[in-house]
Design a protein around this motif. Structure first.
Motif, PDB file in Angstrom:
ATOM      1  N   GLY A   1       0.893  -1.179   0.131  1.00 44.31           N
ATOM      2  CA  GLY A   1       0.109   0.031  -0.086  1.00 44.31           C
ATOM      3  C   GLY A   1       0.867   1.274  -0.007  1.00 44.31           C
ATOM      4  N   ASN A   2       0.251   2.351  -0.227  1.00 41.17           N
ATOM      5  CA  ASN A   2       0.725   3.818  -0.319  1.00 41.17           C
ATOM      6  C   ASN A   2       0.896   4.113   1.145  1.00 41.17           C
ATOM      7  OD1 ASN A   2       1.292   6.401  -0.700  1.00 41.17           O
ATOM      8  ND2 ASN A   2       0.384   6.383  -2.753  1.00 41.17           N
ATOM      9  N   TYR A   3       2.128   4.911   1.507  1.00 43.15           N
ATOM     10  CA  TYR A   3       2.271   5.039   2.918  1.00 43.15           C
ATOM     11  C   TYR A   3       1.374   6.167   3.447  1.00 43.15           C
ATOM     12  CZ  TYR A   3       5.718   8.578   1.214  1.00 43.15           C
ATOM     13  OH  TYR A   3       6.341   9.563   0.385  1.00 43.15           O
ATOM     14  N   VAL A   4       0.954   6.936   2.005  1.00 45.17           N
ATOM     15  CA  VAL A   4      -0.269   7.752   2.533  1.00 45.17           C
ATOM     16  C   VAL A   4      -1.679   7.453   3.133  1.00 45.17           C
ATOM     17  CG1 VAL A   4      -2.011   9.347   0.951  1.00 45.17           C
ATOM     18  CG2 VAL A   4       0.185   9.297   0.206  1.00 45.17           C
ATOM     19  N   ASP A   5      -1.448   6.121   3.097  1.00 42.20           N
ATOM     20  CA  ASP A   5      -2.688   5.539   3.617  1.00 42.20           C
ATOM     21  C   ASP A   5      -2.293   4.996   4.867  1.00 42.20           C
ATOM     22  OD1 ASP A   5      -4.509   6.467   1.628  1.00 42.20           O
ATOM     23  OD2 ASP A   5      -3.848   4.677   0.616  1.00 42.20           O
ATOM     24  N   MET A   6      -1.187   5.103   5.497  1.00 40.11           N
ATOM     25  CA  MET A   6      -0.598   4.443   6.682  1.00 40.11           C
ATOM     26  C   MET A   6      -1.571   4.311   7.865  1.00 40.11           C
ATOM     27  SD  MET A   6       2.391   6.703   8.175  1.00 40.11           S
ATOM     28  CE  MET A   6       3.068   7.495   6.861  1.00 40.11           C
ATOM     29  N   ALA A   7      -2.457   5.315   8.237  1.00 39.06           N
ATOM     30  CA  ALA A   7      -3.414   5.224   9.392  1.00 39.06           C
ATOM     31  C   ALA A   7      -4.354   4.100   9.408  1.00 39.06           C
ATOM     32  CB  ALA A   7      -4.043   6.781   9.614  1.00 39.06           C
ATOM     33  N   ALA A   8      -5.023   3.704   8.022  1.00 30.38           N
ATOM     34  CA  ALA A   8      -5.970   2.692   8.094  1.00 30.38           C
ATOM     35  C   ALA A   8      -5.282   1.256   8.519  1.00 30.38           C
ATOM     36  CB  ALA A   8      -6.435   2.707   6.675  1.00 30.38           C
ATOM     37  N   PRO A   9      -4.342   0.828   7.771  1.00 23.64           N
ATOM     38  CA  PRO A   9      -3.640  -0.388   8.157  1.00 23.64           C
ATOM     39  C   PRO A   9      -3.281  -0.511   9.824  1.00 23.64           C
ATOM     40  CG  PRO A   9      -2.312   0.443   6.735  1.00 23.64           C
ATOM     41  CD  PRO A   9      -3.445   1.258   6.669  1.00 23.64           C
ATOM     42  N   VAL A  10      -2.697   0.558  10.274  1.00 21.22           N
ATOM     43  CA  VAL A  10      -2.279   0.649  11.646  1.00 21.22           C
ATOM     44  C   VAL A  10      -3.551   0.590  12.548  1.00 21.22           C
ATOM     45  CG1 VAL A  10      -1.201   2.394  13.385  1.00 21.22           C
ATOM     46  CG2 VAL A  10      -0.258   2.031  11.241  1.00 21.22           C
ATOM     47  N   ALA A  11      -4.387   1.069  12.290  1.00 21.07           N
ATOM     48  CA  ALA A  11      -5.672   0.869  13.273  1.00 21.07           C
ATOM     49  C   ALA A  11      -6.200  -0.590  13.069  1.00 21.07           C
ATOM     50  CB  ALA A  11      -6.760   2.034  12.499  1.00 21.07           C
ATOM     51  N   ARG A  12      -6.027  -0.943  11.699  1.00 25.32           N
ATOM     52  CA  ARG A  12      -6.730  -2.436  11.494  1.00 25.32           C
ATOM     53  C   ARG A  12      -5.791  -3.344  12.146  1.00 25.32           C
ATOM     54  NH1 ARG A  12      -5.339  -3.797   6.350  1.00 25.32           N
ATOM     55  NH2 ARG A  12      -5.967  -1.749   5.747  1.00 25.32           N
ATOM     56  N   TRP A  13      -4.491  -3.207  12.572  1.00 29.63           N
ATOM     57  CA  TRP A  13      -3.537  -3.926  13.074  1.00 29.63           C
ATOM     58  C   TRP A  13      -3.669  -3.907  14.585  1.00 29.63           C
ATOM     59  CZ3 TRP A  13       0.461  -2.118   9.194  1.00 29.63           C
ATOM     60  CH2 TRP A  13       0.836  -2.769   8.207  1.00 29.63           C
ATOM     61  N   GLY A  14      -4.645  -2.906  15.025  1.00 24.31           N
ATOM     62  CA  GLY A  14      -4.905  -2.758  16.382  1.00 24.31           C
ATOM     63  C   GLY A  14      -3.857  -1.859  17.231  1.00 24.31           C
ATOM     64  N   VAL A  15      -3.082  -1.048  16.400  1.00 30.43           N
ATOM     65  CA  VAL A  15      -2.167  -0.269  17.094  1.00 30.43           C
ATOM     66  C   VAL A  15      -2.819   1.269  17.265  1.00 30.43           C
ATOM     67  CG1 VAL A  15       0.125   0.846  16.803  1.00 30.43           C
ATOM     68  CG2 VAL A  15      -0.256  -1.675  16.221  1.00 30.43           C
ATOM     69  N   LYS A  16      -2.491   1.667  18.523  1.00 32.61           N
ATOM     70  CA  LYS A  16      -3.078   3.031  18.602  1.00 32.61           C
ATOM     71  C   LYS A  16      -2.050   4.123  18.245  1.00 32.61           C
ATOM     72  CE  LYS A  16      -6.739   2.489  21.712  1.00 32.61           C
ATOM     73  NZ  LYS A  16      -6.744   1.205  22.074  1.00 32.61           N
ATOM     74  N   ARG A  17      -0.977   4.154  18.588  1.00 29.53           N
ATOM     75  CA  ARG A  17       0.060   4.912  18.500  1.00 29.53           C
ATOM     76  C   ARG A  17       1.590   4.339  18.405  1.00 29.53           C
ATOM     77  NH1 ARG A  17      -2.674   8.382  17.269  1.00 29.53           N
ATOM     78  NH2 ARG A  17      -3.559  10.216  18.573  1.00 29.53           N
ATOM     79  N   VAL A  18       2.394   4.713  17.390  1.00 26.89           N
ATOM     80  CA  VAL A  18       3.702   4.206  17.001  1.00 26.89           C
ATOM     81  C   VAL A  18       4.672   4.998  17.665  1.00 26.89           C
ATOM     82  CG1 VAL A  18       2.629   3.031  15.015  1.00 26.89           C
ATOM     83  CG2 VAL A  18       4.162   5.145  14.974  1.00 26.89           C
ATOM     84  N   ASP A  19       5.958   4.444  17.988  1.00 31.55           N
ATOM     85  CA  ASP A  19       7.170   5.030  18.583  1.00 31.55           C
ATOM     86  C   ASP A  19       7.924   5.731  17.417  1.00 31.55           C
ATOM     87  OD1 ASP A  19       6.633   4.447  21.238  1.00 31.55           O
ATOM     88  OD2 ASP A  19       6.906   2.424  20.568  1.00 31.55           O
ATOM     89  N   GLY A  20       7.835   5.481  16.119  1.00 33.14           N
ATOM     90  CA  GLY A  20       8.453   6.007  15.243  1.00 33.14           C
ATOM     91  C   GLY A  20       8.115   5.552  13.743  1.00 33.14           C
ATOM     92  N   VAL A  21       8.106   6.551  12.811  1.00 28.94           N
ATOM     93  CA  VAL A  21       7.871   6.244  11.509  1.00 28.94           C
ATOM     94  C   VAL A  21       9.051   6.370  10.673  1.00 28.94           C
ATOM     95  CG1 VAL A  21       6.347   7.177   9.482  1.00 28.94           C
ATOM     96  CG2 VAL A  21       5.336   6.892  11.931  1.00 28.94           C
ATOM     97  N   LEU A  22       9.490   5.828   9.741  1.00 31.68           N
ATOM     98  CA  LEU A  22      10.572   5.762   8.781  1.00 31.68           C
ATOM     99  C   LEU A  22       9.910   5.906   7.278  1.00 31.68           C
ATOM    100  CD1 LEU A  22      13.541   5.735   7.970  1.00 31.68           C
ATOM    101  CD2 LEU A  22      13.577   3.257   7.882  1.00 31.68           C
ATOM    102  N   LEU A  23      10.346   6.776   6.416  1.00 31.31           N
ATOM    103  CA  LEU A  23      10.195   7.016   5.109  1.00 31.31           C
ATOM    104  C   LEU A  23      11.643   7.122   4.510  1.00 31.31           C
ATOM    105  CD1 LEU A  23       7.293   9.729   5.068  1.00 31.31           C
ATOM    106  CD2 LEU A  23       7.229   6.798   4.967  1.00 31.31           C
TER     107      LEU A  23
END
Ligand SMILES: C[S@@+](CC[C@H](N)C(=O)[O-])C[C@H]1O[C@@H](n2cnc3c(N)ncnc32)[C@H](O)[C@@H]1O
Length: 307
Positions: A75-97
């Motif tokens: 998927g496109n990282y533009v949509d990253m919030a959707a899979p993150v929510a689907r994976w049951g994660v509320k907040r992340v400690d780091g994002v790498l691009l």
């Protein structure tokens, strides 16, 4: 295989800690992701995305030993919030691009990214979506092409190439990498300077076909939105346009107090507030550039979410 760039510095900027949750929005062939997993320990979680199905398949193979600690998706990282929510994660400690192309893409003639190899004029990172570079060249106007060549390629002969292109395409359709590269070289009057005359045209087409700048602008917003307090957003860019987008985005979120003429102050800037991890971008060491010439234009920037 793609050699990951500035691995030690990326880990340091992300402040990777055991048990943390990190999102790699540009998995590529999994080099950075693997280094992250090695630092995270058995309790860490790696979320990974790449818009390129072939890259994802390769990353899945590389990351197989950590399978239970990975959630990977095309998927496109533009949509990253959707899979993150689907994976049951509320907040992340780091994002790498880690922007740009992987060696897997550049070195496969079928993908059409390189003028060194003969191949179809495609350049899509996600081969299931959008227009190819050939489609774009078929319909773009002279004015738009000239503007884009200047904007995304810094091409000094932008107008000359654009004007010749709209005339030439009445005679032939541009369908292959070598055909386009040889034609651009003829229009520009042969090889001058260190880079191939078609380098800037190819860079422009790749950025357009993959909407790279729009994606980056959106992706930075999404990245900040999913970070928890103290979380880090880290970006490796490979040309000045990308680096400028990152710099301006972070500056807007750092904000500042502005004095009002009638007295008092007002906040100028956007929330959430961030701070730079380091005031200046980091660049690779000479040793790294020698062993991996692809790293030479890399710039690393990082920002930390404050609340
Ligand atoms: C420089 S490579 C990443 C290499 C990776 N860090 C590694 O260690 O192998 C960039 C990758 O980002 C992917 N990419 C570029 N734009 C993307 C986007 N908007 N969303 C998801 N992936 C993207 C490309 O398909 C490519 O595989």
């Amino acid at each position: 295989m793609h050699t990951p760039v500035m691995v030690r510095e990326v880990l340091e900027f992300l402040a990777v800690r055991p048990g943390g949750v990190y999102l790699d929005g540009t998995l590529g062939t999994g080099g950075h992701a693997r280094a992250l997993l090695e630092c995270m320990g058995a309790d860490g979680l790696l979320l990974g995305m790449d818009r390129d199905a072939e890259a994802l398949a390769q990353a899945e193979r590389i990351l197989e030993p950590w399978r239970s600690q990975c959630r990977l998706e095309q998927g496109n990282y533009v949509d990253m919030a959707a899979p993150v929510a689907r994976w049951g994660v509320k907040r992340v400690d780091g994002v790498l691009l880690d922007l740009g192309m992987s060696a897997l893409q550049v070195e496969n003639p079928e993908r059409g990214f390189s003028f060194i190899h003969e191949g179809p004029l495609d350049m899509r990172m996600d081969r299931a979506q959008g227009m190819t570079a050939a489609d774009f060249l078929e319909s773009v106007s002279e004015d738009e092409l000239a503007e884009r060549l200047k904007q995304f390629g810094d091409e000094p002969d932008a107008r000359k190439i654009a004007r010749a292109m709209v005339m030439e395409r009445q005679r032939q359709r541009f369908t292959s990498t070598r055909q386009l590269a040889d034609w651009v070289a003829r229009i520009k009057g042969g090889r001058r300077g260190k880079i191939h005359p078609a380098t800037r045209t190819f860079q422009t087409l790749r950025i357009i076909v993959n909407r790279e700048i729009e994606c980056l602008e959106q992706g930075l917003k999404q990245g900040l939105a999913i970070l928890g307090p103290g979380g880090r957003l880290v970006v490796l860019s490979y040309h000045s346009l990308e680096d400028r987008v990152v710099k301006h985005f972070v500056r807007e979120h750092i904000g500042r107090w502005e004095s009002l003429p009638a007295g008092g102050q007002r906040w100028v800037g956007q929330f959430p507030v961030v701070r730079w991890v380091a005031p200046k971008p980091l660049t690779p060491s000479n040793g790294e550039i020698v062993s991996n010439p692809r790293a030479r234009s890399a710039k690393l920037r990082g920002a930390e979410r404050m609340e």
